[in-house]
Each structure stands twice: as structure tokens, then as C-alpha cells.
Design a protein around this motif. Sequence first.
Motif, PDB file in Angstrom:
ATOM      1  N   GLN A 134     -55.200  24.566   2.197  1.00 24.62           N
ATOM      2  CA  GLN A 134     -56.017  23.659   1.391  1.00 24.62           C
ATOM      3  C   GLN A 134     -57.149  24.425   0.727  1.00 24.62           C
ATOM      4  O   GLN A 134     -57.680  25.382   1.294  1.00 24.62           O
ATOM      5  CB  GLN A 134     -56.620  22.568   2.273  1.00 24.62           C
ATOM      6  CG  GLN A 134     -55.717  21.391   2.567  1.00 24.62           C
ATOM      7  CD  GLN A 134     -56.467  20.322   3.332  1.00 24.62           C
ATOM      8  OE1 GLN A 134     -57.128  20.609   4.325  1.00 24.62           O
ATOM      9  NE2 GLN A 134     -56.372  19.083   2.885  1.00 24.62           N
ATOM     10  N   ARG A 157     -62.521  11.073  -6.112  1.00 21.93           N
ATOM     11  CA  ARG A 157     -61.845  10.575  -4.915  1.00 21.93           C
ATOM     12  C   ARG A 157     -60.325  10.516  -5.115  1.00 21.93           C
ATOM     13  O   ARG A 157     -59.562  10.954  -4.248  1.00 21.93           O
ATOM     14  CB  ARG A 157     -62.384   9.188  -4.551  1.00 21.93           C
ATOM     15  CG  ARG A 157     -61.659   8.551  -3.354  1.00 21.93           C
ATOM     16  CD  ARG A 157     -62.224   7.188  -3.014  1.00 21.93           C
ATOM     17  NE  ARG A 157     -63.550   7.299  -2.428  1.00 21.93           N
ATOM     18  CZ  ARG A 157     -63.778   7.555  -1.150  1.00 21.93           C
ATOM     19  NH1 ARG A 157     -62.758   7.744  -0.317  1.00 21.93           N
ATOM     20  NH2 ARG A 157     -65.006   7.631  -0.692  1.00 21.93           N
ATOM     21  N   ALA A 158     -59.891  10.010  -6.249  1.00 24.50           N
ATOM     22  CA  ALA A 158     -58.455   9.854  -6.491  1.00 24.50           C
ATOM     23  C   ALA A 158     -57.753  11.205  -6.510  1.00 24.50           C
ATOM     24  O   ALA A 158     -56.669  11.361  -5.928  1.00 24.50           O
ATOM     25  CB  ALA A 158     -58.229   9.110  -7.806  1.00 24.50           C
ATOM     26  N   LEU A 160     -58.712  14.108  -5.076  1.00 24.28           N
ATOM     27  CA  LEU A 160     -58.734  14.741  -3.756  1.00 24.28           C
ATOM     28  C   LEU A 160     -57.765  14.059  -2.796  1.00 24.28           C
ATOM     29  O   LEU A 160     -57.096  14.734  -2.004  1.00 24.28           O
ATOM     30  CB  LEU A 160     -60.149  14.728  -3.177  1.00 24.28           C
ATOM     31  CG  LEU A 160     -61.012  15.960  -3.492  1.00 24.28           C
ATOM     32  CD1 LEU A 160     -61.121  16.244  -4.983  1.00 24.28           C
ATOM     33  CD2 LEU A 160     -62.406  15.825  -2.870  1.00 24.28           C
ATOM     34  N   GLU A 161     -57.674  12.724  -2.888  1.00 23.91           N
ATOM     35  CA  GLU A 161     -56.764  12.026  -1.984  1.00 23.91           C
ATOM     36  C   GLU A 161     -55.312  12.245  -2.368  1.00 23.91           C
ATOM     37  O   GLU A 161     -54.462  12.485  -1.506  1.00 23.91           O
ATOM     38  CB  GLU A 161     -57.106  10.534  -1.966  1.00 23.91           C
ATOM     39  CG  GLU A 161     -58.434  10.247  -1.252  1.00 23.91           C
ATOM     40  CD  GLU A 161     -58.812   8.787  -1.236  1.00 23.91           C
ATOM     41  OE1 GLU A 161     -58.134   7.985  -1.932  1.00 23.91           O
ATOM     42  OE2 GLU A 161     -59.785   8.433  -0.540  1.00 23.91           O
ATOM     43  N   GLU A 162     -55.013  12.199  -3.666  1.00 20.04           N
ATOM     44  CA  GLU A 162     -53.616  12.384  -4.084  1.00 20.04           C
ATOM     45  C   GLU A 162     -53.133  13.815  -3.855  1.00 20.04           C
ATOM     46  O   GLU A 162     -51.977  14.039  -3.509  1.00 20.04           O
ATOM     47  CB  GLU A 162     -53.447  11.997  -5.552  1.00 20.04           C
ATOM     48  CG  GLU A 162     -52.013  12.134  -6.037  1.00 20.04           C
ATOM     49  CD  GLU A 162     -51.618  11.062  -7.047  1.00 20.04           C
ATOM     50  OE1 GLU A 162     -50.614  11.282  -7.736  1.00 20.04           O
ATOM     51  OE2 GLU A 162     -52.298  10.027  -7.132  1.00 20.04           O
ATOM     52  N   ASP A 164     -54.513  15.877  -1.610  1.00 17.20           N
ATOM     53  CA  ASP A 164     -54.852  16.241  -0.227  1.00 17.20           C
ATOM     54  C   ASP A 164     -55.565  17.593  -0.193  1.00 17.20           C
ATOM     55  O   ASP A 164     -55.129  18.541   0.452  1.00 17.20           O
ATOM     56  CB  ASP A 164     -53.616  16.275   0.666  1.00 17.20           C
ATOM     57  CG  ASP A 164     -53.999  16.389   2.141  1.00 17.20           C
ATOM     58  OD1 ASP A 164     -55.148  16.046   2.490  1.00 17.20           O
ATOM     59  OD2 ASP A 164     -53.147  16.832   2.946  1.00 17.20           O
ATOM     60  N   LYS A 166     -59.822  19.450  -0.454  1.00 19.66           N
ATOM     61  CA  LYS A 166     -61.163  19.261   0.072  1.00 19.66           C
ATOM     62  C   LYS A 166     -62.204  19.193  -1.045  1.00 19.66           C
ATOM     63  O   LYS A 166     -61.902  19.454  -2.208  1.00 19.66           O
ATOM     64  CB  LYS A 166     -61.496  20.402   1.042  1.00 19.66           C
ATOM     65  CG  LYS A 166     -60.570  20.454   2.258  1.00 19.66           C
ATOM     66  CD  LYS A 166     -60.920  21.633   3.159  1.00 19.66           C
ATOM     67  CE  LYS A 166     -59.960  21.727   4.333  1.00 19.66           C
ATOM     68  NZ  LYS A 166     -60.296  22.889   5.220  1.00 19.66           N
ATOM     69  N   PRO A 193     -65.741  10.930  -1.535  1.00 22.99           N
ATOM     70  CA  PRO A 193     -64.976  11.043  -0.278  1.00 22.99           C
ATOM     71  C   PRO A 193     -65.591  12.118   0.622  1.00 22.99           C
ATOM     72  O   PRO A 193     -65.048  13.217   0.776  1.00 22.99           O
ATOM     73  CB  PRO A 193     -63.578  11.427  -0.767  1.00 22.99           C
ATOM     74  CG  PRO A 193     -63.818  12.190  -2.025  1.00 22.99           C
ATOM     75  CD  PRO A 193     -65.024  11.543  -2.670  1.00 22.99           C
ATOM     76  N   GLU A 195     -65.781  12.506   3.649  1.00 20.09           N
ATOM     77  CA  GLU A 195     -64.972  12.962   4.785  1.00 20.09           C
ATOM     78  C   GLU A 195     -64.171  14.211   4.432  1.00 20.09           C
ATOM     79  O   GLU A 195     -63.713  14.937   5.324  1.00 20.09           O
ATOM     80  CB  GLU A 195     -64.035  11.851   5.255  1.00 20.09           C
ATOM     81  CG  GLU A 195     -62.897  11.492   4.296  1.00 20.09           C
ATOM     82  CD  GLU A 195     -63.311  10.570   3.137  1.00 20.09           C
ATOM     83  OE1 GLU A 195     -62.429  10.209   2.331  1.00 20.09           O
ATOM     84  OE2 GLU A 195     -64.507  10.219   3.055  1.00 20.09           O
ATOM     85  N   ARG A 196     -64.021  14.509   3.149  1.00 20.40           N
ATOM     86  CA  ARG A 196     -63.308  15.707   2.713  1.00 20.40           C
ATOM     87  C   ARG A 196     -64.256  16.866   2.394  1.00 20.40           C
ATOM     88  O   ARG A 196     -63.796  17.958   2.061  1.00 20.40           O
ATOM     89  CB  ARG A 196     -62.444  15.401   1.477  1.00 20.40           C
ATOM     90  CG  ARG A 196     -61.270  14.481   1.785  1.00 20.40           C
ATOM     91  CD  ARG A 196     -60.380  14.248   0.576  1.00 20.40           C
ATOM     92  NE  ARG A 196     -59.253  13.400   0.922  1.00 20.40           N
ATOM     93  CZ  ARG A 196     -58.079  13.838   1.372  1.00 20.40           C
ATOM     94  NH1 ARG A 196     -57.865  15.150   1.488  1.00 20.40           N
ATOM     95  NH2 ARG A 196     -57.114  13.008   1.679  1.00 20.40           N
TER      96      ARG A 196
END
Length: 276
Positions: A134, A157-158, A160-162, A164, A166, A193, A195-196
Amino acid sequence: MSELLAGLGLRRGLSDALQSVPPGRIDFMEVAPENWIPVGGRLRREFDRFAERYPIYLHGLSLNIGGFAPLDRDLLVSIRQFMSDYACPLYTEHLTYCADDGHLYDLLPIPFTEEAVKHVAERVRQVQDILGEQIAFENASYYAAPGQVMSESAFIRAVLEEADCKLLLDVNNIYVNSINHRYDPLRFLDELPLERACYMHIAGHFEEAEDIRVDTHGADVIEPVWDLLEAAYARTGPLPTLVERDFNFPPVEQLLSEVDRVRAAQLRQQAAVELS
């Protein structure tokens, strides 16, 4: 990576002064890999001496993650080898684009759209496959938002989440953007986000006008940005944090005092957690 680590960027204009810094004043250094991978001779030997003393974090400049040109696989393979050779803990880049039939020599904003999210996330996945790990992307400073459909925070956010991946949380960029685009930096911080988040940057900037800030990395960190760093630590814990200074270098002790101030903020947050 929730560690009490305060670092400073290794710039060639600082290298002579940094050679005499006593142990314990800097926990790590950060470099742009593009600036060091091709270097040999005296400069490489000088770099190697720093790498023997400090962990080396990488912050790239030319990945062009938001662009349409094919990813530079040769560069990525070279970065993977560089990371292996120097045991680099982290490679980060900018959530921007910087090329279009040639390098543009600037970091430009990606349109905040769902289409761009899918495009960027697919390219991030390719990068992570090549590197075998990552990576983290920085919330970028920007001065215009062409084609904006989503908010900046929702876009980050979108992606980083899609993908995966940091987050490199750049506190100065949040402050600069909050002035230029007139939003509440604390609210923006809460929309990310976190948490990332695995790493942070703090830097100075230039006040062009009362309502315009330019992200230069050429000045001291100002008090509102220090306050925002404390607010970020309260939400994420004391992540490794770099003091960025790219030009207009003051005496090295002045830079080290900013590194010290980062470490003091980290210690305060750690103490607050232990008391809670």
C-alpha cells in the motif's frame, strides 16, 4: 505507524548543514525518489551517509496518478528497488496529475467526479501491484476545481476506499485550501477518512492576499497551522510527521526547532491519551 517520529526533508541546499546535526534531533528524513534514483558519485555517497543515520521516507513528484498517460512502469520498478535498497518505510504521492503528452512541472487538481474516482483508483491499484504494498496519497493544495461534482473530502474518501490505499494528511494544505475555498478546516478534517491516515506533513506558505494563500514550503509554519496539527493528532494519534521546507532555508537550528515542536505536540497528545 502510530509512532512519535518527527522528520525533516532532505534537500540538497540543506545537506551540508544537516551533516552536523546531533543524534536525536531528527527521527527520519524524506526525499523525492526521482531526485535521487539516478544520482551517483559524490552526491550518492552523501545520500548514503544520511541513509545510514536516518530512515528514508519517499514522497514522489511525478507519478501522475490522475493523468491519462500510461503509468511509468520503469520509474515504479526503480522506486521499488530503491525502497528495497534503503529499507524505506513508506512511499507517498500527490492526489493530482502532472503530465499530458509531457511533464507539466506542476501538481494540478483532479476533477472531483465519480468518473475520476474510478479512473484514479484503478491506477492506484496498478501502482500498488507493482510495488507490492500500500502507498499513501496526499490531500493536495489547489486553486481551482474544474468540473467539480463532489466535495473535495468526499472525493478523497472515495478514491482511498475504492483503491484501498492510505492517506498522507497534509495539515498545511488543509489550512491553505480552507482560506482559498472558504471552508472550515476542522469540519473538513472530520470529513476525511482519518482511519487511513498513516503520515503527516506540516509546512509554511505564502500569504498572497487576505483571502489567498499559496502553498510554497518556503516559510515558517504559522500558528493556525500548528493548532490544526494538534487538532489532527487529537483525532488520529501522533502519526509520523514531516516538516517540509523546499527553499528559502533559514539556519538549520530554526528548522530543528520546528521538528522539536512537532515532537512536543506528539508527546502532549500521547500524554492526553494516557490520562484519559
